[in-house]
Motif scaffolding. Structure first.
Motif, short mmCIF file in Angstrom:
data_model
loop_
_atom_site.label_atom_id
_atom_site.label_comp_id
_atom_site.label_asym_id
_atom_site.label_seq_id
_atom_site.Cartn_x
_atom_site.Cartn_y
_atom_site.Cartn_z
N PRO A 887 97.39 22.80 -25.41
CA PRO A 887 96.31 23.14 -24.46
C PRO A 887 94.99 22.56 -24.96
O PRO A 887 94.75 22.44 -26.16
CB PRO A 887 96.28 24.68 -24.48
CG PRO A 887 97.60 25.08 -25.04
CD PRO A 887 98.03 24.01 -25.97
N GLN A 888 94.11 22.21 -24.03
CA GLN A 888 92.84 21.62 -24.38
C GLN A 888 91.90 22.71 -24.89
O GLN A 888 91.90 23.85 -24.41
CB GLN A 888 92.22 20.95 -23.15
CG GLN A 888 93.03 19.79 -22.63
CD GLN A 888 93.10 18.66 -23.63
OE1 GLN A 888 92.13 18.41 -24.36
NE2 GLN A 888 94.26 17.99 -23.67
N LEU A 889 91.09 22.34 -25.87
CA LEU A 889 90.08 23.26 -26.42
C LEU A 889 88.87 23.27 -25.48
O LEU A 889 88.21 22.25 -25.31
CB LEU A 889 89.67 22.84 -27.82
CG LEU A 889 90.80 22.83 -28.87
CD1 LEU A 889 90.26 22.36 -30.22
CD2 LEU A 889 91.41 24.20 -29.03
N SER A 890 88.60 24.44 -24.95
CA SER A 890 87.54 24.51 -23.94
C SER A 890 86.17 24.79 -24.51
O SER A 890 85.16 24.28 -24.04
CB SER A 890 87.89 25.61 -22.90
OG SER A 890 88.05 26.85 -23.57
N SER A 891 86.10 25.55 -25.57
CA SER A 891 84.79 25.96 -26.11
C SER A 891 84.35 25.05 -27.23
O SER A 891 85.16 24.48 -27.96
CB SER A 891 84.87 27.41 -26.61
OG SER A 891 85.75 27.49 -27.72
#
Length: 926
Positions: A887-891
């Motif tokens: 999953p992509q790191l959002s923060s």
């Protein structure tokens, strides 16, 4: 359709005049395509084909024969062009007769001089009694052309002993510049010589005057008595009485003097017999003299006496002379048989053979003794050759020693000839062949076949020159004396020689064929048919000769060929020897390459596993040196001598040599594979030596006393890399330098085989090193029941990844210690395997928590950044797929934490990760 070749055209001859047997060079056009194309050559009508030597289509060398015409054309006949024409002519000069006391710049054959004994019957005074200068003044030879003098005085001669003597010709030839006063002196000298002869006759008459007067007185007394008796008859009756008285007186006188008169008659008869014996004592003593001179070996004296007796008493009708002459003929017939036996006896020198032939010619022996001698010599040479073979075959099979038969004892029959000098010179240069004093140790080590070839060629080279010279003497008539020349026997012999040219050519060819087949039987038995092998073979072939001995034999045969060529034997007769040399050269190359393959196979035993600073052992260098040494040993075999063809002219030879060369390369490749894949127990224990400049990060190599299988694989890979880039290319250059055919094919096939081996060894090493690292990833990731869905906030890279990196570093150190050049190749494949496995594991995870995704991305990025310099498109794709599975790191907090943890990892393992830095890569390239 191809147009027929033009007929031969002779445009020049050098020299354009000369005596018989002058060597000439004929030049022109279309003189044939080769020696076999030349089928006819005549000069002044004489066939000169036997001595002709075809040089090129525009040049032929030959010797002029004894032609009948003094000037004529040069006609060349070929198979391809037929009978040719000539634009030039050759003038045949008559040899000038040189007197026994005349000065000469050349050696004169004394056997052609006038023989005093054989010419007495012709009424010509002996040469020793003829005045050399009848005029008694100095002779001054003129320079008038002989042909002009012959035209001025046709049918005449300047020889003062000839019946057609011309005084004018004699004076022009010998006294053209003599002064008149000297000619007067010459006249006085002639008169003195005539007066001496007259005075000798007058003195003879004066000495018999007393006898003459006594005879005159006796005749006068008889005449007076007859006249007185005539007057008494006129008396009548007294006449009868007187007759009776006279009769009684006569009877009484006869009775008284009968005994005295009988003794007188007997004495006269004895005196007459003694006179006859004294007068003809030459004939009566001749049988005994012939016996004595034969025992002493004075055959010349016997022949001269026989010629004299034949001229005096050959046609006599006196019985006593017939009886004694018949006894002389009996002795001469025995002498003919004796001389013929001596002529056919072997061995004998050329000088003796010529001498006996001349004797038999002077004795008018039946048949042709010269041809009989040639035939006997031919059989003698053939018998010598076969006896030589039999003796060496017996010794090879276990005889005590070499048979020393008289037929093989050539040292006692050394005949000086130019060939002997040539052979000795050549043997000195070579340092072995044809030397009688060769080192015994060499003979002890040399195989019997090699010694046999040396002996056989020496035998032929020592015997054939005299055989050839005997034929040349037979052809040009120099075997016969002046007597035979005058009797026409020389012309008959020359005619016989011309008719027997083909027979002699067959003799030479038979000797050459026997020489070649005997050598083939000893060295190349597979080249003979079964029947020929029984006759010319018989050797025990336990093992084939090495290339070194075959090279020595080739040198020996080459020297023999050069010696025979120097005899001016036509090249077509010697072509069979050139074919033998070619087969020996081909066989030598084949055997040498086969032995080279065996030597290379044994190189595995010499591998010491000592590595230099380039990661190489001595094996590639030993392999290259072995090939170079083998090619250098073949240099003399590959080089073409004059008249020899290229050893690669046949397609089969090219293919065989190419396959053997490929086989040699394959043998070495198999040797490499055997060494690299052999179990530890089969490897000779030896220490690995490295260059001092090579860093040893962990010292694992030196701690172990022997090489591991992985280390052997690395060394083999390093050797393969060097072979591909240097050794095989150098060997290809040496092949081309020595004239090998199909070098590109040899190189291509060898390179492909080497690359296949390299790939197999590389896959084996990667399997040894990468599989354990890859296999440790999954257990390490899930150690301690780790779950990507439920994990704590990442605090750093976990130990499984550090352990994997340490294992990768260990592989790097091991490869770097052996060969710096192999590091990128090995590390790239290891990284590919690790990245592929990591990508597979990430894609197998069903879901990630936020902390799990962060932990996974940290570990993937840490591994990717650490091995960045060894990334390949395949490994980059694997890392990309692994990251895309997360999953992509959002923060931004997560991204910042990720960056901090990466920096912390790189800082804590800075020392261990040094090998993965760009400076390390740069160091490897330097």
């Amino acid at each position: 359709m191809s147009r027929a070749r033009q007929p031969p055209l002779v445009t020049g001859i050098s020299p354009n005049e000369g005596i018989s047997w002058t060597k000439v060079t004929i030049r022109g056009e279309n003189l044939g395509t080769g020696p076999t194309d030349l089928i006819g050559l005549t000069i002044c009508g004489h066939n000169c084909l036997l001595t002709a030597e075809w040089m090129s289509a525009s040049k032929i060398v030959c010797r002029v024969g004894q032609a009948k015409n003094d000037k004529g054309d040069i006609i060349v006949t070929t198979k391809s062009g037929g009978k040719g024409t000539s634009t030039v002519s050759f003038k045949l000069l008559k040899p000038e007769k040189i007197g026994i006391l005349d000065q000469s710049a050349v050696w004169v054959d004394e056997m052609n001089y006038y023989d005093m004994r054989t010419d007495r019957n012709k009424g010509i005074p002996p040469l020793s009694l003829r005045p050399a200068n009848p005029l008694g003044i100095e002779i001054d030879k003129s320079r008038f052309p002989q042909k002009d003098l012959e035209s001025l005085f046709p049918g005449m001669s300047a020889d003062f002993t000839s019946e057609n003597f011309s005084a004018a010709w004699y004076l022009i030839e010998n006294h053209s510049t003599t002064s008149f006063d000297q000619l007067k002196t010459a006249v006085v000298n002639l008169k003195k010589q005539a007066n001496k002869k007259n005075e000798g006759s007058l003195a003879y008459v004066k000495g018999g005057l007393s006898t003459f007067f006594e005879a005159q007185d006796a005749l006068s007394a008889i005449h007076q008595k007859l006249e007185a008796d005539g007057t008494e008859k006129v008396e009548g009756s007294m006449t009868q009485k007187l007759e009776n008285v006279l009769n009684r007186a006569s009877n009484t006188a006869d009775t008284l003097f009968q005994e005295v008169l009988g003794r007188k008659d007997k004495a006269d008869s004895t005196r007459n017999a003694l006179n006859v014996l004294q007068r003809f004592k030459f004939l009566f003593n001749l049988p005994l003299n012939i016996e004595r001179n034969i025992q002493k070996g004075d055959y010349d004296v016997v022949i001269n006496d026989y010629e004299k007796a034949k001229s005096l008493f050959g046609k006599t009708e006196v019985q006593v002379f017939k009886k004694y002459y018949a006894e002389v003929e009996t002795r001469i017939e025995a002498l003919r048989e004796l001389l013929l036996d001596k002529l056919l006896e072997t061995p004998s020198t050329l000088h003796d053979q010529k001498r006996y032939i001349r004797y038999l010619s002077d004795l008018h022996a039946p048949g042709d003794p010269a041809w009989q001698c040639i035939g006997a010599q031919h059989q003698w040479i053939l018998q010598l050759m076969h006896n030589c073979k039999e003796s060496y075959v017996k010794e090879q099979k276990g005889s005590n020693s070499l048979l020393h038969s008289p037929m093989l004892d050539l040292e006692s029959d050394v005949r000086p000839s130019p060939i002997g000098h040539l052979s000795q010179t050549a043997s000195l240069k070579r340092g072995s062949s044809f030397q009688s004093g060769r080192d015994d140790a060499w003979r002890y080590k040399a195989p019997q076949q090699v010694i046999f070839v040396e002996k056989l060629t020496k035998l032929v080279v020592s015997q054939l020159p005299n055989f050839w010279k005997l034929w040349i003497s037979y052809v040009n008539g120099s075997l016969f004396s002046e007597t035979a020349e005058k009797s026409g026997q020389m012309e008959r012999s020359k005619k016989n020689a011309r008719q027997r040219q083909n027979d002699f050519k067959k003799m030479i060819q038979e000797v050459m064929h026997s020489l070649v087949k005997l050598i083939r039987g000893a060295l190349l038995p597979f080249s003979l048919r079964e029947g020929e092998l029984r006759q010319y073979g018989g050797w025990e072939m336990k093992s084939e000769l090495s290339g070194q001995w075959l090279t020595h034999v080739i040198q020996t045969v080459r020297l023999s060929s050069e010696s025979l060529t120097a005899l001016e034997i036509p090249n077509d007769m010697l072509q069979i020897i050139q074919d033998l040399i070619l087969d020996l050269r081909v066989r030598c190359i084949i055997v040498t390459l086969q032995h080279t393959a065996e030597d290379i196979k044994r190189l595995a035993e010499k591998e010491d596993w000592v590595v230099d600073n380039e990661g190489l052992t001595s094996l590639p260098s030993q392999f290259e040196q072995c090939i170079i040494h083998s090619l250098q040993s073949l240099k003399t075999v590959l080089d073409c001598k004059p008249g020899e063809a290229s050893v690669f002219q046949q397609q089969k030879t090219q293919e065989d040599v190419c396959q053997l060369s490929i086989g040699i390369m394959q043998v070495f490749i198999d040797c490499l594979e055997q060494l690299s894949t052999k179990p530890d127990g089969d490897i000779d224990t030896s220490h690995l030596s490295v260059d001092v400049s090579s860093p040893d990060l962990f010292g694992s190599i030196h701690e172990d006393s022997s090489l591991s299988s992985e280390q052997r694989l690395l060394i083999a890979l390093s050797n393969c890399r060097y072979l591909e880039r240097h050794t095989f290319l150098n060997i290809a250059e040496h092949f081309e330098k020595h004239g090998f055919q199909g070098v590109d094919k040899i190189t291509q096939v060898s390179m492909e085989s080497l690359k296949e081996l390299d790939q197999r060894l590389f896959e084996m090493y990667i399997e040894f090193k990468a599989d354990p690292i890859v296999g440790s990833l999954e257990p390490g990731i899930y150690a301690g029941y780790f779950d990507w869905k439920d994990c704590l906030v990442p605090t750093g890279v976990r130990n499984y990844l550090k352990e994997a990196l340490v294992n990768i570093i260990a592989v790097h150190a091991e490869v770097f210690t052996i060969s710096k050049d192999l590091v990128p190749r090995v590390m790239s494949r290891v990284v590919e395997a690790v990245s592929e496995e990591l990508s597979r594991l990430m894609q197998c995870v069903s879901s990630f928590s936020k902390n799990g995704a962060l932990q996974a991305k940290l570990e993937i990025c840490a591994l990717r950044d650490t091995v960045a310099i060894y990334l390949t498109p395949e490994s980059k794709s694997s890392f990309k797929q692994a990251l895309e599975a997360l999953p992509q790191l959002s923060s931004g907090t997560d991204r910042k934490l990720l960056e901090e943890l990466l920096n912390k990892f790189k800082s804590s393992m800075h020392l261990q990760l040094t090998c993965f830095q760009a400076s390390s890569s740069a160091m490897m390239k330097t």
